[in-house]
Write an enzyme that holds these catalytic residues in place. Structure first.
Site, PDB file in Angstrom:
ATOM      1  N   ASP A   1       0.863  -1.164   0.000  1.00 57.76           N
ATOM      2  CA  ASP A   1       0.000   0.000   0.000  1.00 57.76           C
ATOM      3  C   ASP A   1       0.914   1.233   0.000  1.00 57.76           C
ATOM      4  OD1 ASP A   1      -2.292   1.684   0.375  1.00 57.76           O
ATOM      5  OD2 ASP A   1      -1.863   1.725   2.526  1.00 57.76           O
TER       6      ASP A   1
ATOM      7  N   ASP B   1      -0.062   5.165   0.928  1.00 61.89           N
ATOM      8  CA  ASP B   1      -0.238   6.102   2.049  1.00 61.89           C
ATOM      9  C   ASP B   1      -0.092   5.368   3.376  1.00 61.89           C
ATOM     10  OD1 ASP B   1      -1.143   8.696   0.709  1.00 61.89           O
ATOM     11  OD2 ASP B   1      -2.588   7.279  -0.134  1.00 61.89           O
TER      12      ASP B   1
END
Lengths: 309, 309
Positions: B31, B33
């Site tokens: 991922d 952020d």
């Protein structure tokens, strides 16, 4: 009360059956949209029905989840549509009841951040509840840098055609504070417009905020009991003496059930007879709360009782 | 794989334990952020981690629910933050995958009505999927009288700082047609901003539309499996050879679980160790899907494996 039908509820009544029912009640509660009018058109006969009930000495109340108008505008609308004897204190809108709740129940100490329109603003002003006036975003600001008001202690969500991202985001920020109250005028998910169009209701805007905050709003409008508690506290009515008439099973009829009132579905609005029967014949016990005791094609059928007797 | 811990999952690993895990995997999915950067700041050491994995011959993929940028902007952001060897085809954003879904899976015949920003628009344009461009309401129209486009056959909802009532209402009208597809880029309910602020996510806007239409959106982003299916179809990866690294238990870790991947929580973002342990120790079986196999303080710990060995 179930009469001749096999399952309880959905009893289609007319003529002398309606007269018998009304004779047993002192108070009649009407939803507005889809019951006594549709948009700017009165349901034919509805003004005469209201006058007739009042002449018989009954209390008539209007219980509406529509939060877009302050009550004085409702009085004007009633008059414009031919209802000549409706007083402001007989009108219980979700905007008015939200203001009453904030002032008298929550006793909010601070300002209310409003997602909503002039109906909500005016009722808060009349109730003396301070609020943040933010008709729309004119600052060009964003959630990254806009000012937030530290005096906000409640967020109230109603129908708002000027709803936008910044209002939603600000409300999210305020609700990060667990002490900030979270109220919704009503849970209506959508409303029908002309030409097959629909418009999202307060319930839709509230869902956005509930998802973003992982909180649940306290809902003032039907089917919550609070609007009946407002009527009961101001007029001292007995639930057993009340008939609730509405066009939406999931709001009006459930509201009546929740408050212990006899309930009547009228077929001039959203819900259909088949839906009511579907709830009645469902195996799920919780669906029974959506089943009206009685069904009429239109409240104009109330007038037949006089003609036919 | 549960190692020395009493309940399965949440194994805090470091040094040679990380090396052993990575040696067993050919593909690492990150991922973005909260994992490799926070806003405009790279997690310290993250650029070196990505380079090191690539030098070891592993595939590295970036799987982000953030739909606000087209992939070419992501390449620029990677470069700006010191990641010098990330290619566009390694980036799987929810906007890109939504465009792929509409073109290759749904094979939509018509236009897409978009609630979203330039990230979504650009990916649809690159994919050759026609859409209604409506950055914001400039017509002054309302839902009562605005034009609706009869060629709209899908509604796609993503993060949209220009979200407003008219967009929501138009989407509701389009979705009245049961043949109109209803997609959401991602289910994220909110995102953290600086200074304790939050901003509502795509999931919040989708909830408004789901409530107003009584329909459920098909969600493209994590935790849905579709983004992994995009990677698998383009790169032929085997789930057993993949490690998914994320900072949100309810999206990243559940995504990994749903796709049959080993999962790792990194503590540089939203979710905390206590939350992961709470899910692990919960009695509810469905909570187990949120439990990461492994936990690290930061992906920079991947580098320790080299130093310590």
């Amino acid at each position: 009360m179930a009469g001749a039908v096999t399952s309880k509820g959905c009893q289609k009544i007319r003529g002398s059956q309606i007269k018998e029912l009304l004779d047993a009640k002192r108070n009649v509660l009407f939803d507005c949209d889809g019951v006594i009018w549709n948009g700017e058109t009165a349901v034919p006969g509805a003004p005469e029905v209201v006058s007739s009930l009042k002449q018989q000495g009954k209390n008539v109340f209007f219980v509406t989840n529509n939060c877009t108008r302050p009550r004085e505008n409702y009085v004007q609308k009633f008059s414009r549509l031919g209802f000549n004897d409706v007083a402001q204190e007989e009108i219980f809108s979700s905007a008015y009841c939200s203001a009453v709740y904030l002032r008298d129940v929550a006793k909010v100490q601070g300002k209310v951040f409003v997602i909503g329109g002039s109906g909500v603003y005016n009722e808060l002003r009349d109730a003396g509840v301070p609020f943040v006036e933010e008709e729309t975003d004119t600052s060009g600001g964003s959630i990254y840098d806009c000012p937030l008001d530290s005096e906000v202690k409640a967020v109230l969500v109603g129908y708002d055609e000027k709803f936008n991202f910044l209002k939603l985001a600000k409300a999210c920020c305020y609700l990060r504070n667990a002490d900030c109250l979270f109220l919704a005028t009503d849970p209506d998910p959508w409303h029908p417009l002309r030409g097959g169009r629909v418009t999202p209701g307060s319930g839709s805007l509230t869902a956005a905020l509930e998802t973003a905050t992982d909180r649940k709003a306290t809902v003032i409008g039907k089917p919550s009991r609070f609007m009946f508690e407002c009527i009961a506290s101001q007029f001292g009515v007995d639930p057993a003496q009340c008939l609730m008439v509405g066009d939406r099973l999931e709001t009006d009829i459930l509201f009546g059930t929740n408050c212990g009132l006899d309930t009547m579905l009228t077929l001039t609005g959203v819900s259909k007879m088949e839906e009511a029967e579907g709830y009645r014949d469902s195996e799920a016990p919780e669906k029974k709360d959506f089943v009206p005791d009685y069904v009429v094609d239109t409240i104009a059928d109330f007038l037949q009782t006089e003609e036919e007797d």
